[in-house]
Design a protein around this motif. Sequence first.
Motif, PDB file in Angstrom:
ATOM      1  N   TRP A   1      -7.511  10.306  -4.030  1.00  0.00           N
ATOM      2  CA  TRP A   1      -8.001   9.429  -2.973  1.00  0.00           C
ATOM      3  C   TRP A   1      -7.267   8.095  -2.940  1.00  0.00           C
ATOM      4  CZ3 TRP A   1     -10.553  11.048   0.987  1.00  0.00           C
ATOM      5  CH2 TRP A   1     -11.336  12.187   0.894  1.00  0.00           C
TER       6      TRP A   1
ATOM      7  N   GLY B   1      -4.029   7.552  -3.495  1.00  0.00           N
ATOM      8  CA  GLY B   1      -2.800   7.742  -2.733  1.00  0.00           C
ATOM      9  C   GLY B   1      -3.060   7.952  -1.256  1.00  0.00           C
ATOM     10  N   PHE B   2      -4.119   8.718  -0.926  1.00  0.00           N
ATOM     11  CA  PHE B   2      -4.436   8.998   0.475  1.00  0.00           C
ATOM     12  C   PHE B   2      -4.886   7.738   1.205  1.00  0.00           C
ATOM     13  CE2 PHE B   2      -7.581  10.141   3.725  1.00  0.00           C
ATOM     14  CZ  PHE B   2      -6.828  10.976   4.528  1.00  0.00           C
TER      15      PHE B   2
ATOM     16  N   SER C   1      -4.418   4.597   0.372  1.00  0.00           N
ATOM     17  CA  SER C   1      -3.338   3.604   0.435  1.00  0.00           C
ATOM     18  C   SER C   1      -2.359   3.929   1.559  1.00  0.00           C
ATOM     19  CB  SER C   1      -2.603   3.555  -0.909  1.00  0.00           C
ATOM     20  OG  SER C   1      -3.469   3.150  -1.948  1.00  0.00           O
ATOM     21  N   ALA C   2      -2.028   5.215   1.721  1.00  0.00           N
ATOM     22  CA  ALA C   2      -1.124   5.604   2.809  1.00  0.00           C
ATOM     23  C   ALA C   2      -1.757   5.351   4.171  1.00  0.00           C
ATOM     24  CB  ALA C   2      -0.735   7.077   2.659  1.00  0.00           C
TER      25      ALA C   2
ATOM     26  N   THR D   1       2.978  11.289   0.510  1.00  0.00           N
ATOM     27  CA  THR D   1       2.849   9.971   1.135  1.00  0.00           C
ATOM     28  C   THR D   1       3.492   9.950   2.512  1.00  0.00           C
ATOM     29  OG1 THR D   1       2.843   8.898  -1.035  1.00  0.00           O
ATOM     30  CG2 THR D   1       3.366   7.522   0.876  1.00  0.00           C
TER      31      THR D   1
ATOM     32  N   SER E   1      -2.945  17.830   3.555  1.00  0.00           N
ATOM     33  CA  SER E   1      -3.758  17.052   2.613  1.00  0.00           C
ATOM     34  C   SER E   1      -4.721  17.948   1.840  1.00  0.00           C
ATOM     35  CB  SER E   1      -4.546  15.976   3.374  1.00  0.00           C
ATOM     36  OG  SER E   1      -3.666  15.103   4.051  1.00  0.00           O
TER      37      SER E   1
ATOM     38  N   LYS F   1       1.969   9.271   6.201  1.00  0.00           N
ATOM     39  CA  LYS F   1       2.546   8.224   7.038  1.00  0.00           C
ATOM     40  C   LYS F   1       3.091   8.759   8.365  1.00  0.00           C
ATOM     41  CE  LYS F   1       5.066   5.021   5.213  1.00  0.00           C
ATOM     42  NZ  LYS F   1       4.241   3.871   5.652  1.00  0.00           N
TER      43      LYS F   1
ATOM     44  N   SER G   1      -1.572   1.716   4.887  1.00  0.00           N
ATOM     45  CA  SER G   1      -0.198   1.400   5.263  1.00  0.00           C
ATOM     46  C   SER G   1       0.056   1.724   6.726  1.00  0.00           C
ATOM     47  CB  SER G   1       0.772   2.182   4.370  1.00  0.00           C
ATOM     48  OG  SER G   1       2.105   1.961   4.774  1.00  0.00           O
TER      49      SER G   1
ATOM     50  N   SER H   1       0.707   4.146  -2.935  1.00  0.00           N
ATOM     51  CA  SER H   1       0.619   5.578  -2.654  1.00  0.00           C
ATOM     52  C   SER H   1       1.771   6.345  -3.295  1.00  0.00           C
ATOM     53  CB  SER H   1       0.609   5.810  -1.140  1.00  0.00           C
ATOM     54  OG  SER H   1       0.510   7.186  -0.840  1.00  0.00           O
TER      55      SER H   1
ATOM     56  N   THR I   1       0.829  -1.216   0.000  1.00  0.00           N
ATOM     57  CA  THR I   1       0.000   0.000   0.000  1.00  0.00           C
ATOM     58  C   THR I   1       0.862   1.265   0.000  1.00  0.00           C
ATOM     59  OG1 THR I   1      -0.212  -0.261   2.408  1.00  0.00           O
ATOM     60  CG2 THR I   1      -2.023  -1.070   1.032  1.00  0.00           C
ATOM     61  N   SER I   2       2.024   1.205   0.628  1.00  0.00           N
ATOM     62  CA  SER I   2       2.938   2.352   0.570  1.00  0.00           C
ATOM     63  C   SER I   2       3.403   2.592  -0.858  1.00  0.00           C
ATOM     64  CB  SER I   2       4.155   2.114   1.471  1.00  0.00           C
ATOM     65  OG  SER I   2       3.792   2.096   2.835  1.00  0.00           O
TER      66      SER I   2
END
Length: 348
Positions: free
Chosen positions: A253, A255-256, A258-259, A203, A245, A207, A262, A194, A190-191
């Motif tokens: 969305w 990338g957000f 997924s981060a 990212t 953000s 995180k 993670s 992102s 997932t990182s």
Amino acid sequence: MESKVLTGRTTSTIAGAGIQLRLRKPFTRENVSFISAKSIGNVSGGGNLIWGRQLRPSLLHEKSSSSLSMVKISSGKRDILVRPIAASSEGSNSSAGEAKVGFLEKYPFLITGFFFFMWYFLNVIFNILNKKIYNYFPYPYFVSVIHLGVGVVYCLVSWAVGLPKRAPLDSNQLKALIPVAVCHALGHVTSNVSFAAVAVSFTHTIKSLEPFFNASASQFILGQQIPLSLWLSLAPVVIGVSMASLTELSFNWLGFISAMISNISFTYRSIYSKKAMTNMDSTNLYAYISIIALFVCIPPAIILEGPKLINHGFADAIAKVGMTKFISDLFWVGMFYHLYNQKNTQVL
């Protein structure tokens, strides 16, 4: 009663004592010096005089029990205790032992600081190289497999040459490590999703909420009481991430989310890691986690990206940068990923 203790430097042998007293000049009236002292009596009477100082009987008994004990010499009117010359070697040996302490042993914080520096240094190189690859090869699931695959090969070669020696793994340890490896694989994939979708800085901004998730998991899952001061210290982080953000130009969305996934995955990895603590060293521990995580990441990479890679993915990347650079980039990004995570494990 006043008495005089004669001190001088000549050479004479005292029979039966095996000790030599050395004086530089002949014994004459001109080079004689005297020290005034009060007579205290012999040892059995409660003390004696050694070079003008009183010595308690208990100290005399301790000295007599050692190999370098005092020797009593009769000098007519009074007794004088003399330490053998060999005692000087004891001090030299102890000082030599202190001199053997290495520089890094004297300052152990330098080793910890070096591990922290290498952790961040290798992480920076990994992030830069990883983002460059996504600019011409946007397949995060396959790249994640490459990251872990290069690390696994590195571990197998290290075990083959005995650096380090492979630690045995039993069934109980394997059961404890599987949840850790699954969370590690999910957080890693997932990182990368992102990273491929948004800017690397964004990212890492998302995180940075990982400490907040760790505190939440400790409070509501592990049942550990988190003080109010810690929650208040995390509030600026949450507010800062929210503002970043909202103003991020590359925001999307995928990338957000997924981060965020993670963050949650790595939080559960930390929880399961506490339960899976073993006597295994950090290098072997991360090696086993990488092997298990690799088998977890291969199926989704084949299912989600396999057809695209076969049809045009590999061909497009090779056409843009060439075969040599493409393979070289994948190798080095996997190597830097493994090394920075290994330093991370060593630091912790």
